[in-house]
Design an enzyme around this catalytic site. Structure first.
Site, PDB file in Angstrom:
ATOM      1  N   HIS A 145       3.408   3.833   6.021  1.00 42.34           N
ATOM      2  CA  HIS A 145       2.848   3.279   7.251  1.00 42.34           C
ATOM      3  C   HIS A 145       3.913   2.560   8.053  1.00 42.34           C
ATOM      4  O   HIS A 145       4.813   1.941   7.486  1.00 42.34           O
ATOM      5  CB  HIS A 145       1.669   2.331   6.961  1.00 42.34           C
ATOM      6  N   HIS A 165       4.412  -0.471  10.727  1.00 45.24           N
ATOM      7  CA  HIS A 165       3.795  -1.635  11.347  1.00 45.24           C
ATOM      8  C   HIS A 165       4.269  -1.686  12.798  1.00 45.24           C
ATOM      9  O   HIS A 165       5.473  -1.644  13.053  1.00 45.24           O
ATOM     10  CB  HIS A 165       4.253  -2.935  10.672  1.00 45.24           C
ATOM     11  N   VAL A 174       0.878  -1.182   0.000  1.00 49.98           N
ATOM     12  CA  VAL A 174       0.000   0.000   0.000  1.00 49.98           C
ATOM     13  C   VAL A 174       0.911   1.227   0.000  1.00 49.98           C
ATOM     14  O   VAL A 174       1.755   1.388   0.897  1.00 49.98           O
ATOM     15  CB  VAL A 174      -0.923   0.021   1.237  1.00 49.98           C
TER      16      VAL A 174
HETATM   17  P1  5GP Z   1       2.726  -3.287   3.444  1.00 52.71           P
HETATM   18  O1  5GP Z   1       2.719  -4.656   2.823  1.00 52.71           O
HETATM   19  O2  5GP Z   1       2.434  -2.212   2.422  1.00 52.71           O
HETATM   20  O3  5GP Z   1       3.937  -2.957   4.279  1.00 52.71           O
HETATM   21  O4  5GP Z   1       1.540  -3.283   4.491  1.00 52.71           O
HETATM   22  C1  5GP Z   1       0.218  -3.127   4.114  1.00 52.71           C
HETATM   23  C2  5GP Z   1      -0.616  -3.726   5.201  1.00 52.71           C
HETATM   24  O5  5GP Z   1      -1.947  -3.311   5.029  1.00 52.71           O
HETATM   25  C3  5GP Z   1      -0.635  -5.259   5.199  1.00 52.71           C
HETATM   26  O6  5GP Z   1      -0.102  -5.744   6.429  1.00 52.71           O
HETATM   27  C4  5GP Z   1      -2.106  -5.607   5.022  1.00 52.71           C
HETATM   28  O7  5GP Z   1      -2.516  -6.713   5.786  1.00 52.71           O
HETATM   29  C5  5GP Z   1      -2.799  -4.328   5.447  1.00 52.71           C
HETATM   30  N1  5GP Z   1      -4.083  -4.117   4.807  1.00 52.71           N
HETATM   31  C6  5GP Z   1      -4.388  -4.347   3.489  1.00 52.71           C
HETATM   32  N2  5GP Z   1      -5.665  -4.012   3.248  1.00 52.71           N
HETATM   33  C7  5GP Z   1      -6.183  -3.569   4.435  1.00 52.71           C
HETATM   34  C8  5GP Z   1      -7.476  -3.087   4.803  1.00 52.71           C
HETATM   35  O8  5GP Z   1      -8.412  -2.975   4.006  1.00 52.71           O
HETATM   36  N3  5GP Z   1      -7.640  -2.731   6.107  1.00 52.71           N
HETATM   37  C9  5GP Z   1      -6.621  -2.828   7.031  1.00 52.71           C
HETATM   38  N4  5GP Z   1      -6.899  -2.459   8.286  1.00 52.71           N
HETATM   39  N5  5GP Z   1      -5.401  -3.282   6.701  1.00 52.71           N
HETATM   40  C10 5GP Z   1      -5.174  -3.637   5.420  1.00 52.71           C
END
Ligand code: 5GP
Length: 110
Positions: A96, A98, A92
């Site tokens: 962000h 985590h 995304v």
């Molecule tokens: P990334 O992979 O970009 O570091 O983290 C994106 C995070 O967003 C993932 O851990 C995924 O589970 C979370 N995520 C994806 N879609 C949604 C959503 O619709 N709602 C929430 N609360 N988290 C989401």
């Protein structure tokens, strides 16, 4: 508009655990630990590498929000992760942090 912008604007639901002028935190939909919370800036910065000197204070605020949500969760030990770019696992493109905790965390992460 990214998914997280839609969450910030309340266009899609999320379990929001912290909100202030500059940051928002909500539970990850696919938790990788008993506590897995995402901390985001309201400002739509696609990834950490896009931050500039102008974002110095905002980056500090994101880390302080991570501390606050960890405290809210009763965590003394926790991990804060930023995936920067697809190759590092970013899916995304709205910056962000985590916040992961509530179980033993191994190092290095995969
Ligand atoms: P990334 O992979 O970009 O570091 O983290 C994106 C995070 O967003 C993932 O851990 C995924 O589970 C979370 N995520 C994806 N879609 C949604 C959503 O619709 N709602 C929430 N609360 N988290 C989401």
């Amino acid at each position: 508009m990214t998914l997280f912008e839609k969450i910030i604007q309340r266009q899609i639901p999320a379990n929001i655990v912290w909100e202030d002028e500059d940051t928002l935190a909500f539970r990850d939909i696919s938790p990788q630990a008993p506590t897995h919370i995402l901390v985001v800036p309201r400002k739509p910065l696609p990834k950490l590498a896009d931050a500039t000197e102008a974002d110095t204070e905002l980056l500090g605020r994101l880390l302080l929000t991570a501390n606050k949500v960890a405290a809210q969760e009763g965590l003394s030990d926790y991990r804060v992760v930023v995936n920067n770019g697809e190759g590092a696992g970013q899916s995304v493109f709205h910056l962000h942090l985590h916040v992961l905790g509530g179980r033993d965390l191994r190092w290095p992460p995969g």
